[in-house]
Every structure is written in structure tokens, then in C-alpha cells.
Write a protein that holds these residues in place. Structure first.
Motif, PDB file in Angstrom:
ATOM      1  N   PHE A 154      24.974 -17.548  54.189  1.00 57.46           N
ATOM      2  CA  PHE A 154      24.122 -18.342  52.905  1.00 57.46           C
ATOM      3  C   PHE A 154      23.208 -19.614  53.637  1.00 57.46           C
ATOM      4  O   PHE A 154      22.903 -20.405  52.852  1.00 57.46           O
ATOM      5  CB  PHE A 154      25.216 -19.209  52.395  1.00 57.46           C
TER       6      PHE A 154
ATOM      7  N   TYR B 134      36.319 -22.764  44.793  1.00 62.41           N
ATOM      8  CA  TYR B 134      35.964 -21.799  43.842  1.00 62.41           C
ATOM      9  C   TYR B 134      37.038 -20.606  44.003  1.00 62.41           C
ATOM     10  O   TYR B 134      37.336 -20.039  42.929  1.00 62.41           O
ATOM     11  CB  TYR B 134      34.675 -21.444  44.135  1.00 62.41           C
ATOM     12  N   PHE B 135      37.477 -20.022  45.116  1.00 62.22           N
ATOM     13  CA  PHE B 135      38.070 -18.920  44.960  1.00 62.22           C
ATOM     14  C   PHE B 135      39.515 -19.124  45.002  1.00 62.22           C
ATOM     15  O   PHE B 135      40.239 -18.389  44.649  1.00 62.22           O
ATOM     16  CB  PHE B 135      37.877 -18.194  46.567  1.00 62.22           C
TER      17      PHE B 135
ATOM     18  N   ASN C  60      21.748 -15.105  37.229  1.00 62.36           N
ATOM     19  CA  ASN C  60      23.019 -15.462  37.196  1.00 62.36           C
ATOM     20  C   ASN C  60      23.386 -15.122  38.727  1.00 62.36           C
ATOM     21  O   ASN C  60      23.442 -13.704  39.183  1.00 62.36           O
ATOM     22  CB  ASN C  60      23.875 -14.518  36.287  1.00 62.36           C
ATOM     23  N   TYR C  61      23.866 -16.217  39.300  1.00 60.22           N
ATOM     24  CA  TYR C  61      24.191 -15.709  40.836  1.00 60.22           C
ATOM     25  C   TYR C  61      25.773 -16.077  41.100  1.00 60.22           C
ATOM     26  O   TYR C  61      26.082 -17.289  41.391  1.00 60.22           O
ATOM     27  CB  TYR C  61      23.424 -16.391  41.784  1.00 60.22           C
ATOM     28  N   ASP C  62      26.514 -15.290  40.857  1.00 61.49           N
ATOM     29  CA  ASP C  62      28.144 -15.574  40.943  1.00 61.49           C
ATOM     30  C   ASP C  62      28.667 -15.124  42.420  1.00 61.49           C
ATOM     31  O   ASP C  62      28.262 -14.171  42.772  1.00 61.49           O
ATOM     32  CB  ASP C  62      28.972 -14.884  39.910  1.00 61.49           C
ATOM     33  N   ILE C  63      29.177 -16.217  43.232  1.00 61.83           N
ATOM     34  CA  ILE C  63      29.426 -16.098  44.751  1.00 61.83           C
ATOM     35  C   ILE C  63      30.573 -14.928  44.750  1.00 61.83           C
ATOM     36  O   ILE C  63      30.461 -14.338  45.829  1.00 61.83           O
ATOM     37  CB  ILE C  63      30.080 -17.389  45.130  1.00 61.83           C
ATOM     38  N   THR C  64      31.369 -14.782  43.620  1.00 62.55           N
ATOM     39  CA  THR C  64      32.325 -13.729  43.706  1.00 62.55           C
ATOM     40  C   THR C  64      31.787 -12.255  43.649  1.00 62.55           C
ATOM     41  O   THR C  64      32.217 -11.670  44.411  1.00 62.55           O
ATOM     42  CB  THR C  64      33.219 -13.784  42.357  1.00 62.55           C
ATOM     43  N   THR C  65      30.615 -12.315  43.021  1.00 62.01           N
ATOM     44  CA  THR C  65      30.022 -11.024  43.061  1.00 62.01           C
ATOM     45  C   THR C  65      29.375 -10.467  44.354  1.00 62.01           C
ATOM     46  O   THR C  65      29.515  -9.504  44.674  1.00 62.01           O
ATOM     47  CB  THR C  65      28.740 -11.102  42.227  1.00 62.01           C
ATOM     48  N   LEU C  66      28.804 -11.694  44.981  1.00 61.60           N
ATOM     49  CA  LEU C  66      28.112 -11.391  46.237  1.00 61.60           C
ATOM     50  C   LEU C  66      29.246 -11.061  47.212  1.00 61.60           C
ATOM     51  O   LEU C  66      29.094 -10.130  48.196  1.00 61.60           O
ATOM     52  CB  LEU C  66      27.279 -12.753  46.631  1.00 61.60           C
TER      53      LEU C  66
ATOM     54  N   ARG D 241      34.738  -8.855  35.521  1.00 65.62           N
ATOM     55  CA  ARG D 241      35.398 -10.277  35.670  1.00 65.62           C
ATOM     56  C   ARG D 241      35.201 -10.628  34.018  1.00 65.62           C
ATOM     57  O   ARG D 241      36.150 -11.398  33.542  1.00 65.62           O
ATOM     58  CB  ARG D 241      34.062 -11.149  36.263  1.00 65.62           C
TER      59      ARG D 241
ATOM     60  N   LEU E 288      28.751 -12.535  54.675  1.00 67.50           N
ATOM     61  CA  LEU E 288      27.793 -13.253  53.755  1.00 67.50           C
ATOM     62  C   LEU E 288      27.189 -14.594  54.227  1.00 67.50           C
ATOM     63  O   LEU E 288      27.839 -15.533  54.225  1.00 67.50           O
ATOM     64  CB  LEU E 288      28.904 -13.424  52.550  1.00 67.50           C
TER      65      LEU E 288
ATOM     66  N   ILE F 217      26.822  -9.363  26.768  1.00 70.35           N
ATOM     67  CA  ILE F 217      27.079 -10.342  27.627  1.00 70.35           C
ATOM     68  C   ILE F 217      26.447 -10.490  28.653  1.00 70.35           C
ATOM     69  O   ILE F 217      26.374 -11.787  29.285  1.00 70.35           O
ATOM     70  CB  ILE F 217      28.794 -10.202  27.742  1.00 70.35           C
TER      71      ILE F 217
ATOM     72  N   ARG G 218      38.582 -11.606  31.579  1.00 61.51           N
ATOM     73  CA  ARG G 218      38.304 -12.576  30.486  1.00 61.51           C
ATOM     74  C   ARG G 218      38.827 -12.008  29.385  1.00 61.51           C
ATOM     75  O   ARG G 218      39.472 -12.818  28.487  1.00 61.51           O
ATOM     76  CB  ARG G 218      37.168 -13.239  30.697  1.00 61.51           C
TER      77      ARG G 218
ATOM     78  N   SER H 166      31.267  -5.442  39.647  1.00 62.06           N
ATOM     79  CA  SER H 166      32.072  -6.833  39.978  1.00 62.06           C
ATOM     80  C   SER H 166      31.679  -7.733  38.454  1.00 62.06           C
ATOM     81  O   SER H 166      32.807  -8.299  37.974  1.00 62.06           O
ATOM     82  CB  SER H 166      31.514  -7.505  40.982  1.00 62.06           C
TER      83      SER H 166
ATOM     84  N   TYR I 129      21.976 -14.411  51.650  1.00 61.06           N
ATOM     85  CA  TYR I 129      21.817 -15.272  50.355  1.00 61.06           C
ATOM     86  C   TYR I 129      21.148 -16.518  50.589  1.00 61.06           C
ATOM     87  O   TYR I 129      22.226 -17.430  50.725  1.00 61.06           O
ATOM     88  CB  TYR I 129      22.807 -15.011  49.311  1.00 61.06           C
TER      89      TYR I 129
ATOM     90  N   PHE J 278      24.826 -20.475  38.999  1.00 63.97           N
ATOM     91  CA  PHE J 278      25.942 -20.445  40.003  1.00 63.97           C
ATOM     92  C   PHE J 278      27.429 -20.405  39.373  1.00 63.97           C
ATOM     93  O   PHE J 278      28.257 -20.069  40.228  1.00 63.97           O
ATOM     94  CB  PHE J 278      25.765 -21.497  41.079  1.00 63.97           C
ATOM     95  N   THR J 279      27.599 -20.576  38.218  1.00 64.65           N
ATOM     96  CA  THR J 279      28.913 -20.335  37.749  1.00 64.65           C
ATOM     97  C   THR J 279      29.339 -18.932  37.554  1.00 64.65           C
ATOM     98  O   THR J 279      28.370 -18.143  37.644  1.00 64.65           O
ATOM     99  CB  THR J 279      29.024 -21.170  36.048  1.00 64.65           C
ATOM    100  N   SER J 280      30.552 -18.733  37.311  1.00 63.39           N
ATOM    101  CA  SER J 280      30.964 -17.290  37.188  1.00 63.39           C
ATOM    102  C   SER J 280      30.757 -16.970  35.740  1.00 63.39           C
ATOM    103  O   SER J 280      31.283 -15.792  35.309  1.00 63.39           O
ATOM    104  CB  SER J 280      32.459 -17.076  37.779  1.00 63.39           C
ATOM    105  N   LYS J 281      30.438 -17.473  34.730  1.00 62.51           N
ATOM    106  CA  LYS J 281      30.163 -17.319  33.387  1.00 62.51           C
ATOM    107  C   LYS J 281      28.604 -16.808  33.200  1.00 62.51           C
ATOM    108  O   LYS J 281      27.632 -17.586  33.249  1.00 62.51           O
ATOM    109  CB  LYS J 281      30.311 -18.535  32.674  1.00 62.51           C
ATOM    110  N   PRO J 282      28.554 -15.335  32.816  1.00 60.88           N
ATOM    111  CA  PRO J 282      27.109 -15.024  32.462  1.00 60.88           C
ATOM    112  C   PRO J 282      26.600 -15.787  31.438  1.00 60.88           C
ATOM    113  O   PRO J 282      27.493 -15.754  30.322  1.00 60.88           O
ATOM    114  CB  PRO J 282      27.267 -13.561  32.543  1.00 60.88           C
TER     115      PRO J 282
END
Lengths: 212, 212
Positions: free
Chosen positions: A177, A102-103, B192-198, A20, A175, A41, A24, A16, A193, B177-181
Motif C-alpha cells: 500500500f 477491518y479484518f 469500489n476498492y475493498d481491501i478484502t478483495t485485494l 462477500r 500487498l 449489486i 451477506r 471475491s 496498490y 473503500f468500504t466492503s459494500k459495493p
């Protein structure tokens, strides 16, 4: 994919994340990427990246590295179901709203289509383009909107009350939280989580590093 | 604990979860708990629970099960550092506020002491009892307030700009928590905890279950 066994959880998470990054790259006009760059990365070794891709049967490494679009599509075929999956958010407090915002407009195959709350101020309104319904309507809306997955972002004290409605409505994945670990019958995928856990984990490894 | 090696990540996560359950038991006046009960609450096998506790050297299983207070304290000795760790939140949007609200008054050894934002409406105000400072003051406030860990809850597009200030200020751990590693120099613990991944992970296993 039916011949392959389910992938390990951690591999799914990384796929996943790779995707992403690949998307990008695509946006930036990058057409090829080497495994060690993709690895860098994500703070991984190139061996790890190659092993993950081997697991899903991807092997078209060229002299220029992986073809970004080809790999992104390949991963999508593995991760995504053919039809988009619809998601409902239970609890539209700060966390629920953060997740929804966010989504929105990310163009994923996963789509938040409804939210649910017990607060009369929210029920009936549209928050971040997502309609908010009463928890009493949960079963009906899940059926009507073909919701498969729910995100649980209600207060932890209310988490247990949601289990029965979720099971009854035929939800397939949760999911969670909240800080309350929830048990669902077999056949429902649950990921618990808790943010506290994540933070305590970081704190533990910080402590370990200071002591070593 | 200095003779022990660092625990596996997953064990640390589970210990954090066990402790939270044990503290909840304590509140309810429950003095003892069997390993299979603790396991059931967390959707694990009793063998897994016993193995985790063996790893930390806990072995005082009685006929009545584990002593709830003794085990909670034992886990705390493993997970917590002696001094409380102070935490700063970067980005006080919905997610930042959800996290802050969630932690407030939980009486943990981890304490959110400050938040940082670039929004002039927020800077200088107190949100959920936590003062919000400008990102320009970051280094000064980190030193003054002895902040060790930051939670990154800013927009993903701003995530990279925070790396240098975080490194410069001597932060030891980052929960992203951002989607940027994000990559940090060795010595800084990053999760790195991206909600999209979860969510994509839940969706993948739902799909797998439907196909099997």
C-alpha cells in the motif's frame, strides 16, 4: 482445480466480491439469487456474471436462480487454500491499524496474526488483539507463526528497506500500500496498490465525463 | 485531448504510477530515463510502457531516453483537470486519517479540503490540517468548498446511508473503500476498492503458484 489455468486477475477480484455478497445474502436468509440481481449489486451485466461463473465451471442455475450457499462454497473452493493463510502487517500506523481492525473477526480464511513496527511505543504491545513485534524479529516470527503474506503499510520512504527481510523470510505474497512500487524476485506475488493512483483514476474519469 | 477517447482504466493507473516515478526522478536530479528502466521500476515490459505512451500520443524518445520533465508534464496534461479537484473524506476513523495524512502536502492537483464524520468528538475539530464537519452539513459544505470527489472510509455498515447525500450534493466521483459495493446513478464515477478483495487476490495467486 489443478487442471484449470489461473484465472484472470479481474475475475478473481469479482469472485471475491460475489462471495462477500452471497455471504451477506445468507445472513439475511436469502437462499437464491438471479444472475441479473447479483450483477446489479456489483454494477455488472448478467452476461459478465455468468461468464465468470462459467470460467470456474459453475453451472447450476435453477429456475429460482443460483443457490446462494452452493455458489458461495463453490467460490470458496476456488479462491481459498485448504489451510488458512497467515498474514503479517508491516507498519502499524493509521493504515495498518485500519486494515487490522477491518479484518478482525471477519472469519475469513485469511488471518492477520502479527504486526511489525519500528516504533518502540508499539513494539511489545497488543493492538486490536494482534501482537506487535519489532522488525528485527521479522524472520523469526514469520517462521514461528507460519506467515505467508504481508501487508505493507509502512511509510513509503521505508518501503524499500522491507524488501530484503521479506524475501529472506520466505514470504510468498505482498500487498503493497505504499506509493513505492516494489520489485520482488519471481515466485513472490506482489500487488502494488497506491491510494494516489486510485484517486487519480477517479479524477481522470470525472474529468472525461465533464468534457464529453 | 477532446479528440481522444477515454483511456483504458489500466492505462490510467499506470500513467499515474509513471508520473509518480518521474517526479521522484526529477527530485533526484535525473533528467532522462529509458523506457526499459521505467518499465523495470514498475515490473512491466518496455513494450507495455511504450504502448501506454503511444496511446496518449507521446513520442519524443531520444537517444538518452525520455526527458523526465517533459514526460511528467505530458502525463499531467492528460490526467489532471485544469482546475484542482477538491476532495472530501467521509469517515475519519483510522482509514480516513491514514488517507488524509498520506495526501497532505503531496502537492497534487487533488486536494482533500474537508472531512465528515458522525462522531461528536471529531466534528468541529481539525485533524491533520483538515476540518472535520458533521454529515448533516454535507450538502452545504460540498457546495461551499466546491468538492467534486469523495473518499468513502466509513464503516461498511454505514456506507449505504451515504449514497443519497452524495447524489444530492452533486458529487461526481466516489472512491469507495468500504466492503459494500455501491451503485450510483449514471454520471457518477465509482471505484469500489475493498481491501478484502485485494488480499484475497494475492492469496489466490500465492495458492496457484504453490500448486503449479
Amino acid at each position: 482445480m489443478s487442471e484449470l489455468q489461473s484465472l484472470p486477475e479481474k475475475t478473481v477480484e469479482r469472485l471475491s466480491e460475489y462471495r462477500r455478497t452471497l455471504l451477506r445474502c445468507q445472513k439475511q436468509g436469502i437462499t437464491h439469487i438471479f444472475s441479473h440481481v447479483l450483477a446489479g449489486i456489483h454494477g455488472l451485466t448478467a452476461v459478465q456474471v455468468r461468464r465468470d461463473l462459467m470460467l470456474i465451471g459453475f453451472s447450476s442455475d435453477t429456475k429460482k436462480g443460483y443457490d446462494v450457499s452452493v455458489l458461495a462454497n463453490f467460490i470458496s473452493d476456488i479462491l481459498d487454500s485448504e489451510a488458512p493463510m497467515n498474514i503479517g502487517v508491516i507498519g502499524m500506523g493509521h493504515l495498518g491499524q485500519a486494515i487490522t481492525k477491518y479484518f478482525n473477526g471477519k472469519g475469513l480464511k485469511l488471518k492477520i496474526v502479527a504486526s511489525f513496527d519500528v516504533d518502540n511505543q508499539k513494539v511489545g504491545s497488543v493492538i486490536d488483539d494482534i501482537p506487535c513485534y519489532s522488525m528485527e524479529e521479522f524472520t523469526d516470527r514469520v517462521e514461528e507463526l507460519d506467515i505467508n503474506i504481508v501487508i505493507l503499510s509502512c511509510p513509503s520512504s521505508k518501503a524499500e528497506q522491507t524488501v530484503l527481510p521479506i524475501v529472506n523470510a520466505g514470504i510468498k505474497g505482498v500487498l503493497n500500500f505504499t506509493s513505492k512500487p516494489l520489485n520482488f524476485p519471481l515466485g513472490i506475488v506482489v500487488e502494488n496498490y497506491d491510494i494516489t493512483t486510485l484517486l487519480e483514476k477517479v479524477a481522470y474519469f470525472v474529468k472525461e465525463q465533464e468534457e464529453s
